[in-house]
Design an enzyme around this catalytic site. Structure first.
Site: not given
Lengths: 657, 657
Positions: A325, A421
């Site tokens: 990421e 998240c």
């Protein structure tokens, strides 16, 4: 408790002083309050059918001894509850709600009941691995989790005045302050996932206790020092990773991922996990200002410039790869494999606002606006219950299913994930939206975002009630009206001149006036009287954007932007494949409403498309040049994509020139 | 031993009857003989500095009890030696070499010494895990390894007449025939990596023993049946994978990867690991013909069509993703993340030749040629010591380093890898090149590839010595000359009319003649006399190729092909970034020699490029349309790329239209 005075050039106004009233943004704020927060509470309680259970509440109940059972979820599962509580705190600050307060208070009681006597709290380690506490900060997010507890506590305190969660947070922070630091007997460590650094600054700001500021400084400056804490910790635990279990690792992983490869002051380019990076840069900017630390501020500027001028997508998103990421390298901005996590754009907004507080420069607010209006709101569906974690620039749904390198790219928004998240991060950002509209200094109110609201503010020797009205993003008019003023009324209204508006004009009480413009802000100092109105007239003409020629992925392609909104083509409004269309370089861009509703502006253009070659339809490669036919093109604001019929999507359109 | 008669429509000529003499191909054949085979022998003996050791010979010495030690390398490490021996067998068939024979015979002695009494041989299991033998065919490649042993044995027998390795292979094959099959008491299993299926057919062809043919048929038809052998085997070993050790797997992996998701006869599209797929299709085509099995042939045609018309790159490579080195789905042909393994193109050549034997259709040879002239030879460096496993269509060297999704794409050829599948595969293909030039039926010699050679062939009641001369790929002339003829001389010469030649003409003894053309072959039946010469004149004009509009990656792009060769741009001949250039739709394509040498034809064009925008050089996105300037473009044959200064490379060029 005294709020500390600050060395920031300007400060955001208290959230509770800002009542948002905006035809574009109020629905988002209401969506968070009425749908997202209740939905996420259900998610935390495993009450959403067909979604992966969160188990967050259950983990706390087990840790508090109220229930028997095993820990479930990620090692940082607690943060789901903390981020939810933070959003609730923000929401309650402007919208008191006794029922919601009751639910939140009970959750806080549960957290307090779970906390260890020494202040430590983390349900994973308390329930599943008590002997492993604080042995693997590199992998296990214990201080990241603590950071979200602190942020939640500060927001809940500021929103409700209640101190119970703040006491829990302080108790844990005090434990960390005692244990970690530069003094003999303290551990010179830091967390694998930055977050506590920026949280400790908030705790310092709300308590005035400098030990929290100092601990944040310590974490920031210790990071990347040699010998590496992460490496030593890895040796101590037998060269194993939490994520791979008992496997002894051959090589210690490269520290770029954790931004711990060199001292932060020496870091030149943004590397590694994008969310960690921008959370860290946010704390660095805070510290640079609070400590008057020019060297650290220079590092922030370098990293900012690298991101914004070399590694940011046109929708204000960052993270070119889903592997880790992460950032990749300068000008590497692939459109169909990018990660561009919603959370990373939220972190970029945090960073941007701090930079804006350090230096009044329109670029910071331009980027903040770009990320907010495009990526953050794209992250959440109209129904408030579906989310994008990844914000692609181009989607071919078959490839998302059929090509493993694109499995992370979703063509439709997803329900609550196991690793949730982004949804609570969107909720906490939207419920604290007021903090990003203005900042103020001694005698100046700076308007960064044109989001309608009413606020009270003390400026110089005056106290003013100001109403901001805005027709953005659809129409190009915003106004600041002095609703009431006490005192002499002598102060400055500084308003941002967005870089997308190529011809911005201003009027006071209907009369055009010339502005003094410095670094993207127009300054109007005068004696303001009740009823005075400063209007800003934006140029809303849709523009074509071209990428730097080093961006291989966008060669010969053009993006469309109107006002703060970036546009894209969706299959349902155009054709499949979307790559078959081109936009002539001289095509007029027309505005169309009435497709979504009467407000949303679509862009319409006379394009061309490659005719279907029926003669060679079974041929993969042919010497026959493709024939062209006319094709009306219709572009929708990127932030709204994926809310109608699923299909292909494309931001960067091939241009015919 | 009697060679069995065959139901093939046509058969390749015996390799030893074909003496290649071709200015383009002889250097490759010599490179394999003089450099690659010795270099790979050094690799097998761990004698190459800075390269990962192979340990292949050492593993056999340990298995044979000649040395103490542990097994090293992959579970299929033995195949490195087998593939090398196969290449040696091919090479010796046309170039006897006593020194090489001596080395190979010693290696064969070593293999024979290592073989178990029951016929089993596999150094991994014999040395490292004797109790695990044949317990995990899904992961462990035991029959794949056996297949390469068999192929090596057949080649070595045909090349030298020596039977020792053939005996070893038969002994192992006999063991497998006894143990695996449809009869009561036999195991209804098959290997995770197809290879033995095609090898058993060769063993049948060289021995005439139908049990090998039947075992191959069994493996092919058992694959994909329910209940799944792989699933049952997985349950038996406690749901574990060889590759992840003791981890109990939650889910049984999807069987598409192994082409075992459904019976092969029902498979509609090419899926999974590309090499396994084409090795399997090769055996399927062999079996379809040998068993007169139309249903199986229909499956082969379906799979062929799917690959060639939907999933093949323009360089004749396959495998759109490195995840599993696999096919993805129709029209998904990304240029910068493809796998396109050299081995998979070799397997595609195997498959193509079988299809050509079943059905005389130019498309099979077109694809064979495309893969051979472009991907296979691109796989090997001019020095014979560096290899591409991955054959990308577009390379940005910084991205290969800096973007993890492109780490598999190498900008320069690599030395021998730990998993060295491609180098020995290239060696065995190039050393058996003669088998792909012709096939013959009762009274017809079919020329598929225009590679210069001299051969003897029996056609009808005649025996002819024929010399094929060819100026390809640089010039458009090839001739078949009758050097000698015994018998009546009445036979047919059928020559392929390549699809890339848009105007092919023919002459006999200098006089133009009209040909009867059927399915891509021109047929010339006459009474051939000594000295007669059939010449084929190809149209060598460079052409632009366009992709099907469903290929998103190539929208607005054009590839260049001249003769059988696909071209590309390299940075050193052009500019960086290569994406900044465009080729006008009407630009003339000129031929240029003298850059590489006097033969290699480069293509030169008047292109345009995006001017460097010095005004916005620090800006990522700008409203300023890019300016154009003239740029000479120079394209190099793809097969030669990466042999000079490393840099960017691009096959699909943006077209200005």
């Amino acid at each position: 408790m005294n709020k500390v005075s600050s060395a920031f050039q300007s400060q955001p106004l208290p959230l509770k002083n800002i009542a948002i009233n905006d035809s574009y943004w109020t629905p988002y704020v209401e969506l968070v309050k009425n749908t997202v927060i209740p939905y996420q509470w259900d998610a935390l309680n495993d009450a959403i059918p067909d979604a992966e259970p969160s188990r967050a509440i259950r983990n706390f109940r087990i840790a508090a001894g109220l229930e028997e059972g095993e820990f479930h979820g990620f090692v940082f599962q607690d943060t789901d509850l903390y981020k939810w509580l933070e959003a609730v705190g923000f929401s309650l600050s402007t919208s008191p709600d006794p029922d919601l307060t009751k639910i939140a208070d009970e959750a806080i009681d549960l957290i307090a009941a779970a906390q260890d006597e020494d202040g430590y709290i983390n349900t994973y380690f308390m329930v599943a691995a008590p002997d492993k506490r604080l042995t693997n900060l590199h992998d296990c997010h214990e201080f990241y989790t603590a950071g979200h507890l602190i942020e939640a506590a500060v927001a809940y305190y500021e929103g409700t005045g209640k101190t119970k969660l703040l006491d829990v947070a302080k108790k844990f922070a005090d434990f960390i302050c005692l244990t970690y630091g530069p003094e003999p007997g303290q551990i010179r460590g830091y967390d694998g996932h930055q977050e506590i650094e920026l949280a400790l600054i908030k705790l310092y700001q709300v308590t005035g206790d400098t030990k929290y500021l100092d601990l944040s400084s310590f974490f920031i400056d210790e990071r990347g020092q040699k010998p590496s804490f992460f490496r030593e910790e890895w040796e101590r635990r037998g060269r194993k990773s939490f994520w791979t279990g008992d496997v002894v690792q051959k090589h210690f992983p490269s520290l770029e991922y954790w931004q711990a490869h060199k001292p932060v002051r020496e870091q030149e380019v943004a590397v590694g996990h994008a969310v960690r990076a921008v959370y860290m840069y946010t704390a660095m900017a805070d510290l640079a200002i609070l400590n008057g630390d020019q060297e650290l501020l220079n590092a922030c500027k370098r990293l900012w410039n690298n991101i914004v001028h070399k590694q940011m997508y046109v929708n204000g998103s960052i993270g070119s790869t889903h592997h880790g990421e992460a950032f990749t390298f300068d000008y590497d901005l692939p459109n169909d494999t990018n990660y561009s996590e919603t959370c990373a754009s939220i972190g970029l907004i945090f960073f941007a606002r701090r930079m804006l507080q350090a230096e009044m420069k329109g670029e910071y607010a331009d980027v903040m606006e770009r990320a907010l209006y495009n990526t953050v709101t794209a992250g959440i569906a109209e129904d408030g219950k579906h989310y994008f974690y990844v914000n692609p620039m181009e989607v071919w749904p078959e490839a998302s299913k059929g090509n493993p390198g694109k499995h992370h790219v979703k063509a439709v928004r997803q329900k609550w994930y196991g690793c949730a998240c982004c949804p609570p991060n969107v909720a906490r950002l939207l419920s604290s939206l007021g903090s990003y509209i203005f900042t103020s200094s001694e005698d100046t109110l700076y308007t960064h975002l044109y989001i309608g609201n009413e606020t009270q503010v003390v400026l110089g020797s005056s106290k003013a009630t100001i109403e901001l009205t805005s027709e953005l993003p659809w129409k190009g008019l915003a106004s600041l009206q002095i609703q009431a003023v006490e005192g002499d009324g002598i102060f400055t209204l500084a308003v941002r001149v967005p870089s997308w508006s190529q011809d911005t004009s201003f009027s006071v009480n209907g009369e055009e006036i010339t502005a003094e413009i410095r670094d993207g802000y127009a300054y109007f100092k005068r004696t303001w009287k009740q009823g005075d109105q400063l209007s800003i007239h934006f140029d809303m003409q849709a523009r074509r954007l071209y990428s730097h020629s080093n961006v291989r992925a966008n060669a010969g392609r053009v993006a469309l932007q109107r006002g703060p909104l970036v546009y894209c083509l969706e299959e349902m409004d155009n054709v499949s494949p979307l790559t078959s269309v081109r936009l002539p370089a001289d095509a007029e861009i027309r505005e169309v409403t009435g497709i979504w509703n009467d407000e949303v502006v679509f862009l319409e253009m006379d394009g061309i498309r490659q005719e279907e070659d029926t003669e060679h339809k079974d041929t993969l490669y042919s010497t026959a040049p493709p024939k062209q036919e006319a094709q009306r093109l219709l572009a929708v604001p990127y932030t709204l994509w994926g809310n109608r019929t699923p299909g292909e999507m494309q931001v960067w359109i091939r241009e015919q020139s």
